[in-house]
Design a protein around this motif. Structure first.
Motif, PDB file in Angstrom:
ATOM      1  N   ARG A  51       0.989  -1.272  -0.006  1.00 54.11           N
ATOM      2  CA  ARG A  51      -0.010   0.060   0.134  1.00 54.11           C
ATOM      3  C   ARG A  51       0.896   1.123   0.000  1.00 54.11           C
ATOM      4  NH1 ARG A  51      -3.750   1.522   5.075  1.00 54.11           N
ATOM      5  NH2 ARG A  51      -1.608   2.072   5.760  1.00 54.11           N
ATOM      6  N   ALA A  52       0.596   1.927  -0.946  1.00 54.27           N
ATOM      7  CA  ALA A  52       1.488   3.404  -0.970  1.00 54.27           C
ATOM      8  C   ALA A  52       0.499   4.581  -0.948  1.00 54.27           C
ATOM      9  CB  ALA A  52       2.244   3.358  -2.315  1.00 54.27           C
ATOM     10  N   ARG A  53       0.944   5.542  -0.055  1.00 53.92           N
ATOM     11  CA  ARG A  53       0.199   6.765  -0.169  1.00 53.92           C
ATOM     12  C   ARG A  53       1.120   7.965  -0.711  1.00 53.92           C
ATOM     13  NH1 ARG A  53      -1.984   7.612   6.036  1.00 53.92           N
ATOM     14  NH2 ARG A  53       0.314   7.367   6.336  1.00 53.92           N
ATOM     15  N   TYR A  54       0.293   8.790  -1.326  1.00 53.25           N
ATOM     16  CA  TYR A  54       0.923   9.886  -1.979  1.00 53.25           C
ATOM     17  C   TYR A  54       0.594  11.205  -1.549  1.00 53.25           C
ATOM     18  CZ  TYR A  54       1.623   6.397  -5.678  1.00 53.25           C
ATOM     19  OH  TYR A  54       2.122   5.173  -6.358  1.00 53.25           O
ATOM     20  N   TRP A  55       1.517  12.124  -1.664  1.00 52.18           N
ATOM     21  CA  TRP A  55       1.134  13.564  -1.512  1.00 52.18           C
ATOM     22  C   TRP A  55       1.217  14.147  -2.734  1.00 52.18           C
ATOM     23  CZ3 TRP A  55      -0.855  14.014   2.862  1.00 52.18           C
ATOM     24  CH2 TRP A  55      -0.341  13.841   4.260  1.00 52.18           C
ATOM     25  N   CYS A  56       0.454  15.331  -2.707  1.00 54.22           N
ATOM     26  CA  CYS A  56       0.540  16.199  -4.146  1.00 54.22           C
ATOM     27  C   CYS A  56       2.027  16.666  -4.224  1.00 54.22           C
ATOM     28  CB  CYS A  56      -0.470  17.191  -4.080  1.00 54.22           C
ATOM     29  SG  CYS A  56      -0.388  18.317  -5.353  1.00 54.22           S
ATOM     30  N   SER A  57       2.356  16.860  -5.259  1.00 56.79           N
ATOM     31  CA  SER A  57       3.946  17.234  -5.269  1.00 56.79           C
ATOM     32  C   SER A  57       3.952  18.885  -5.431  1.00 56.79           C
ATOM     33  CB  SER A  57       4.566  16.501  -6.483  1.00 56.79           C
ATOM     34  OG  SER A  57       3.905  17.070  -7.957  1.00 56.79           O
ATOM     35  N   GLN A  58       2.738  19.387  -5.570  1.00 57.87           N
ATOM     36  CA  GLN A  58       2.918  20.791  -5.625  1.00 57.87           C
ATOM     37  C   GLN A  58       2.540  21.462  -4.288  1.00 57.87           C
ATOM     38  OE1 GLN A  58       1.223  20.405  -9.615  1.00 57.87           O
ATOM     39  NE2 GLN A  58       1.927  22.391  -9.669  1.00 57.87           N
ATOM     40  N   ASP A  59       2.249  20.635  -3.221  1.00 61.06           N
ATOM     41  CA  ASP A  59       1.746  21.181  -1.772  1.00 61.06           C
ATOM     42  C   ASP A  59       3.028  21.670  -0.909  1.00 61.06           C
ATOM     43  OD1 ASP A  59       0.645  21.348   0.322  1.00 61.06           O
ATOM     44  OD2 ASP A  59      -0.348  19.409   0.697  1.00 61.06           O
ATOM     45  N   GLU A  60       2.796  22.799  -1.031  1.00 62.61           N
ATOM     46  CA  GLU A  60       4.020  23.631  -0.311  1.00 62.61           C
ATOM     47  C   GLU A  60       4.302  23.254   1.217  1.00 62.61           C
ATOM     48  OE1 GLU A  60       5.434  28.222   0.586  1.00 62.61           O
ATOM     49  OE2 GLU A  60       3.413  27.963  -0.126  1.00 62.61           O
ATOM     50  N   ALA A  61       2.965  22.633   1.903  1.00 64.21           N
ATOM     51  CA  ALA A  61       3.488  22.276   3.200  1.00 64.21           C
ATOM     52  C   ALA A  61       3.934  20.918   3.333  1.00 64.21           C
ATOM     53  CB  ALA A  61       1.947  22.053   3.823  1.00 64.21           C
ATOM     54  N   ARG A  62       3.911  20.197   2.395  1.00 67.02           N
ATOM     55  CA  ARG A  62       4.562  18.705   2.288  1.00 67.02           C
ATOM     56  C   ARG A  62       6.090  19.003   1.573  1.00 67.02           C
ATOM     57  NH1 ARG A  62       1.232  16.699   5.740  1.00 67.02           N
ATOM     58  NH2 ARG A  62      -0.876  16.934   4.941  1.00 67.02           N
ATOM     59  N   LYS A  63       6.526  20.016   1.383  1.00 63.59           N
ATOM     60  CA  LYS A  63       7.995  20.396   0.882  1.00 63.59           C
ATOM     61  C   LYS A  63       8.937  19.804   1.813  1.00 63.59           C
ATOM     62  CE  LYS A  63      10.845  23.369  -1.714  1.00 63.59           C
ATOM     63  NZ  LYS A  63      10.912  25.028  -2.053  1.00 63.59           N
ATOM     64  N   LYS A  64       9.918  19.013   1.222  1.00 67.46           N
ATOM     65  CA  LYS A  64      11.011  18.586   2.079  1.00 67.46           C
ATOM     66  C   LYS A  64      12.111  19.857   2.147  1.00 67.46           C
ATOM     67  CE  LYS A  64      10.322  13.715   1.828  1.00 67.46           C
ATOM     68  NZ  LYS A  64      10.830  12.359   1.465  1.00 67.46           N
ATOM     69  N   LYS A  65      12.807  19.760   3.263  1.00 66.86           N
ATOM     70  CA  LYS A  65      13.918  20.897   3.297  1.00 66.86           C
ATOM     71  C   LYS A  65      15.079  20.208   2.415  1.00 66.86           C
ATOM     72  CE  LYS A  65      12.842  22.972   7.596  1.00 66.86           C
ATOM     73  NZ  LYS A  65      13.529  23.327   8.907  1.00 66.86           N
ATOM     74  N   SER A  66      15.747  21.102   1.659  1.00 70.41           N
ATOM     75  CA  SER A  66      16.833  20.532   1.016  1.00 70.41           C
ATOM     76  C   SER A  66      18.199  20.389   1.815  1.00 70.41           C
ATOM     77  CB  SER A  66      17.184  21.261  -0.259  1.00 70.41           C
ATOM     78  OG  SER A  66      17.490  22.787   0.077  1.00 70.41           O
ATOM     79  N   LYS A  67      19.070  19.637   1.342  1.00 64.67           N
ATOM     80  CA  LYS A  67      20.304  19.217   2.052  1.00 64.67           C
ATOM     81  C   LYS A  67      21.440  19.611   1.256  1.00 64.67           C
ATOM     82  CE  LYS A  67      18.453  15.846   5.317  1.00 64.67           C
ATOM     83  NZ  LYS A  67      18.898  14.522   6.088  1.00 64.67           N
ATOM     84  N   LYS A  68      22.385  20.177   1.808  1.00 66.46           N
ATOM     85  CA  LYS A  68      23.476  20.887   0.976  1.00 66.46           C
ATOM     86  C   LYS A  68      24.624  19.704   0.653  1.00 66.46           C
ATOM     87  CE  LYS A  68      23.429  25.821   1.706  1.00 66.46           C
ATOM     88  NZ  LYS A  68      24.095  26.879   2.315  1.00 66.46           N
ATOM     89  N   SER A  69      25.105  19.576  -0.471  1.00 70.73           N
ATOM     90  CA  SER A  69      26.193  18.513  -0.628  1.00 70.73           C
ATOM     91  C   SER A  69      27.589  18.913  -0.104  1.00 70.73           C
ATOM     92  CB  SER A  69      26.146  18.114  -2.248  1.00 70.73           C
ATOM     93  OG  SER A  69      27.301  17.380  -2.426  1.00 70.73           O
ATOM     94  N   GLN A  70      28.017  18.023   0.645  1.00 70.59           N
ATOM     95  CA  GLN A  70      29.472  17.989   1.075  1.00 70.59           C
ATOM     96  C   GLN A  70      30.538  17.913   0.284  1.00 70.59           C
ATOM     97  OE1 GLN A  70      29.319  19.366   4.238  1.00 70.59           O
ATOM     98  NE2 GLN A  70      26.884  19.276   4.080  1.00 70.59           N
ATOM     99  N   ASN A  71      30.299  17.457  -0.857  1.00 77.35           N
ATOM    100  CA  ASN A  71      31.420  17.474  -1.923  1.00 77.35           C
ATOM    101  C   ASN A  71      31.851  18.601  -2.399  1.00 77.35           C
ATOM    102  OD1 ASN A  71      31.059  14.532  -1.769  1.00 77.35           O
ATOM    103  ND2 ASN A  71      29.644  14.560  -3.451  1.00 77.35           N
ATOM    104  N   VAL A  72      33.027  18.854  -2.777  1.00 77.44           N
ATOM    105  CA  VAL A  72      33.798  20.123  -3.228  1.00 77.44           C
ATOM    106  C   VAL A  72      33.507  20.246  -4.673  1.00 77.44           C
ATOM    107  CG1 VAL A  72      36.066  21.349  -3.444  1.00 77.44           C
ATOM    108  CG2 VAL A  72      35.718  19.697  -1.703  1.00 77.44           C
ATOM    109  N   GLY A  73      33.104  21.382  -5.117  1.00 75.95           N
ATOM    110  CA  GLY A  73      32.995  21.768  -6.296  1.00 75.95           C
ATOM    111  C   GLY A  73      31.544  21.284  -6.928  1.00 75.95           C
ATOM    112  N   VAL A  74      30.687  20.885  -6.075  1.00 70.94           N
ATOM    113  CA  VAL A  74      29.542  20.219  -6.596  1.00 70.94           C
ATOM    114  C   VAL A  74      28.393  21.276  -6.539  1.00 70.94           C
ATOM    115  CG1 VAL A  74      27.691  18.502  -6.306  1.00 70.94           C
ATOM    116  CG2 VAL A  74      30.108  17.846  -5.897  1.00 70.94           C
TER     117      VAL A  74
END
Length: 810
Positions: A51-74
């Motif tokens: 069983r899979a449940r989905y959120w609308c991809s355009q729902d601002e409240a469900r937006k995940k916080k982005s994480k910065k990459s630790q690699n150099v020059g990426v």
């Protein structure tokens, strides 16, 4: 606006399709049917499946916080993880609820067909050319996406290592037939350098390069990791020594863009004339003149006065100097330029008291003997005690040094206590009126135009100064100094002298210091080269890799230069792919052929067609060193002239068999006559025809033959020749009066154009006569500029003094 849906469908078991792919396919089917896209919220394993449940991809409240990459020059990007499903035949039940209606989700990724187009043409087309082709089939794709795809797909051709310089070195090794890789010596520690030469271009030109242009980009020439002093100069020196030894490169002129590292390198490697790009020079001066900052370059007035005695030692900036104001870096003599030390007793202080009657201060209170250790301490208590016995607040304003101390001062303190002073509001309103700027806007373009005339002056182009490098420099310095002095611009003069006119800087930009005139005036030919690289390949790339740039230069750009160089060096009897400057030269020549010349030609404009020089100011600043006086001295040139004529660096500047003089007799008889020079105090003549504000030069005062000429060259006596001209003018004046009734503007224009010289002479003579007859005002001097052309005109007697003998003989 709400969507409610419940249903089920069966999918075929496929062992190659993962659970993650099944969930994605389900979301895609929902997306196709509804126009909305969903992302997985959670995924649970059930006894009968998943069983899979989905959120609308355009729902601002469900937006995940982005994480910065630790690699150099990426470069950081947002990515979303997906859940996985088990294999087998699966029954999927979907329950969907969507409560907000919004615009459909638009896919902005590149379609597979667009990627295939880029992949097929990545080796042959430039990114710019590829944009039009791809967007014709896929109009929603942006140019930046195409450039990014081109760079990623082309990496197989140019990327050999993750580190840029080793990758570029390996790439150069694969092009041994195209380039020469150098091993420079004397590179400072901490500097990484990669040097190579384009052998197919340099070898055919070996030993034939007269002018060289340099333009270093800061992104490619970076020595930030080195601690050695002068590291950029040493790195460039190591590179140019390789070029000199490998390709016998010994230019006569080196054009640079005000980079002091490049200038230092040229002085070490070559014995060449350094020529600063006029465009960069003009931009630097214009930028500084527009800056209102008063503190300017440290001014060594003693050195300036020692070199040129007409420079007033007292004409200097009043404020403090700023060592960072040197163009191109701090000067070596900065430590010798210091402000004279001042002591406390030499600084006058003005004390402004509030508006109120106070008791008179006795000088004895200021001159009382001081105790040991209390020098320069003054008791001011008597100054703040009013007649009522109350003490008032005392405000002390410290002003700048003055030339003279007030008579009432005994220790450098002037006290305004015996009179009512201005209110603070009145004094504040008067301050802005006295506020100075570095260079008012009215003077900026004049200074720039004067510098251009000084930049272009050369001994081969006479007419302004003695035809020597020293004479031209003295003339230029005096002209600029007089302008700054007369307009009270000491800060401007200090900046111009220390950065452009002093010895050591003048030689970098004035072309009069070399016996030849270089063809190039700017480094725009190099800017055009970089512009093509940036426009065709690197338009959407921020700080591209070095190995990518190497591949573009060798594979994409160099073949075009090979083809052009081969056509220039191979005689085929065809005029194909000629230099672009020939079109501009033809356009300028044809324009000057049709430009009217005021007749008779002023003595200031004395062309010598055989030498291709003229004293008119237009020629000196002309891109092609031509003027209307020279062009119209020749018969109309054939079309082949514009295809074969070559410009030389010595007189005559232009040479071709198609140049045939109209008059080869008396006009060229006096080849050795000195050209007329402009007085230091005269105003420079503009490229337009002379007018009342720009009269012709005075005749030579030592030429006795001209002063005693009693006849004309036609054999007539003086009286006969003069009366003949008077009769012609009288008849012509009658004819002009007859023309008034026709009101033909073309006749008036012809009169103003062709008769301008005679009208100027008539106005100057009549003006002189009116001033001589007037009893008010000063009598015009012999060498006065406004009446110099009327020097030999004797004014008639005034009507009231017609019986007075001798007045008409002035």
């Amino acid at each position: 606006n709400d969507i409610s849906f419940r249903g089920s469908f069966t999918i075929v078991h496929d062992p190659l399709v993962s659970f993650r792919k099944r969930v994605q396919l389900t979301a895609d089917e929902i997306w196709k049917m509804t126009g909305y896209r969903f992302t997985v919220k959670d995924h649970k394993t059930l006894k009968s499946g998943h069983r899979a449940r989905y959120w609308c991809s355009q729902d601002e409240a469900r937006k995940k916080k982005s994480k910065k990459s630790q690699n150099v020059g990426v470069k950081n990007r947002d990515t979303m993880g997906m859940k996985r499903y088990s294999y087998g035949l699966t029954k999927v039940a979907v329950s969907l609820e969507h409560h907000t209606k919004h615009i459909n989700y638009v896919d902005v990724s590149m379609p597979p067909g667009a990627l295939d187009l880029v992949r097929e043409n990545v080796e042959w087309l430039t990114p710019v050319a590829m944009v039009a082709k791809v967007q014709a089939a896929y109009p929603d794709i942006t140019a930046a996406q195409i450039h990014t795809a081109w760079m990623q797909m082309s990496q197989q051709y140019w990327r050999r290592d993750d580190i840029q310089l080793p990758s570029a070195a390996k790439l150069l090794g694969e092009f041994g037939d195209e380039v020469d890789v150098f091993d420079p010596q004397g590179v400072p520690d901490g500097v990484e350098i990669l040097c190579w030469g384009m052998k197919k271009i340099a070898e055919p030109l070996k030993g034939h390069c007269i002018e060289v242009g340099l333009d270093a980009t800061c992104n490619l020439l970076s020595t930030a990791t080195a601690i050695d002093q002068g590291k950029r100069t040493k790195a460039l020196t190591a590179w140019t020594k390789c070029l000199k030894e490998k390709y016998d490169l010994n230019p006569t002129f080196v054009h640079v863009d005000k980079d002091m590292a490049e200038i230092g390198m040229v002085k070490v490697v070559w014995n060449a004339k350094i020529s600063l790009c006029w465009w960069h020079l003009r931009r630097a001066v214009r930028t500084r003149l527009a800056n209102g900052k008063l503190s300017t370059t440290p001014y060594n007035v003693a050195r300036a006065h020692a070199e040129f005695s007409f420079i007033d030692p007292n004409f200097k900036p009043k404020g403090r100097a700023d060592k960072s104001e040197y163009e191109g870096g701090e000067h070596a003599d900065t430590d010798s330029i210091r402000d004279p030390p001042t002591t406390a007793s030499q600084i006058p202080i003005t004390i402004c008291l509030p508006r109120q009657r106070i008791s008179r201060v006795q000088p004895a209170a200021l001159t009382a003997p001081t105790q040991a250790g209390k020098e320069n301490q003054i008791d001011l208590s008597a100054l703040v005690k009013t007649t009522t016995g109350k003490k008032r607040r005392l405000t002390i304003r410290l002003l700048g040094p003055r030339k003279e101390l007030p008579k009432e001062s005994h220790t450098g303190i002037a006290v305004e206590a015996g009179k009512e002073t201005e209110s603070d509001e009145e004094s504040d309103t008067s301050e802005p009126a006295k506020r100075r700027t570095f260079c008012p806007a009215i003077h900026r373009e004049t200074v720039i135009n004067m510098m251009e005339a000084h930049y272009c002056a050369h001994p081969l182009i006479p007419g302004y100064a003695p035809p020597t490098p020293e004479g031209i420099r003295k003339w230029a310095v005096k002209k600029m100094y007089n302008y700054c002095f007369n307009n009270e611009l000491p800060e401007v003069w200090a900046y111009l002298w220390e950065n452009w006119y002093r010895q050591g800087r003048w030689e970098l930009w004035a072309r009069s210091t070399h016996p030849m005139i270089p063809i190039l005036k700017t480094t725009m030919i190099l800017e055009s080269h970089w512009r093509r690289i940036k426009h065709d390949f690197l338009h959407h790339f921020h700080m591209p890799r070095i190995d990518l740039l190497v591949w573009i230069l060798i594979v994409k750009l160099a073949p075009t230069y090979y083809r052009k160089l081969n056509r220039l060096l191979t005689e085929t009897g065809r005029y194909r792919e000629l230099p672009s400057w020939r079109k501009g030269f033809k356009r300028e020549w044809r324009k000057l052929e049709k430009t009217p010349i005021t007749m008779p030609i002023s003595d200031v404009y004395r062309p010598k067609p055989k030498m291709m020089v003229c004293t008119c100011p237009y020629l000196a600043t002309s891109r092609f060193l031509i003027c209307k006086h020279l062009v119209q001295s020749f018969h109309p040139v054939p079309p082949i002239f514009f295809l074969e004529a070559r410009r030389h660096r010595t007189a005559p500047i232009w040479r071709h068999p198609g140049l045939k003089l109209i008059d080869e007799g008396p006009a060229e008889a006096g080849e050795d006559e000195p050209m007329p020079q402009i007085n230091d105090n005269q105003v420079e003549i503009t490229p337009s025809s002379p007018g009342p504000d720009n009269p012709p030069d005075d005749e030579d005062e030592d030429d006795e033959d001209d002063l005693l000429d009693m006849g004309s060259k036609t054999g007539q006596t003086f009286d006969e020749s003069m009366k003949e001209k008077i009769n012609v003018l009288r008849d012509f004046l009658g004819g002009l009066e007859y023309q008034i009734q026709f009101r033909d503007g073309r006749m008036l224009q012809a009169l103003e154009r062709e008769g301008a010289g005679l009208l100027r002479l008539a106005k100057a003579c009549l003006s002189k006569e009116r001033r001589m007859q007037s009893t008010r005002g000063e009598t015009p001097s012999t060498w006065e500029q406004s009446t110099s052309s009327a020097m030999f005109y004797r004014s008639r007697a005034a009507r009231s003094d017609s019986n007075t003998p001798g007045r008409g003989d002035r």
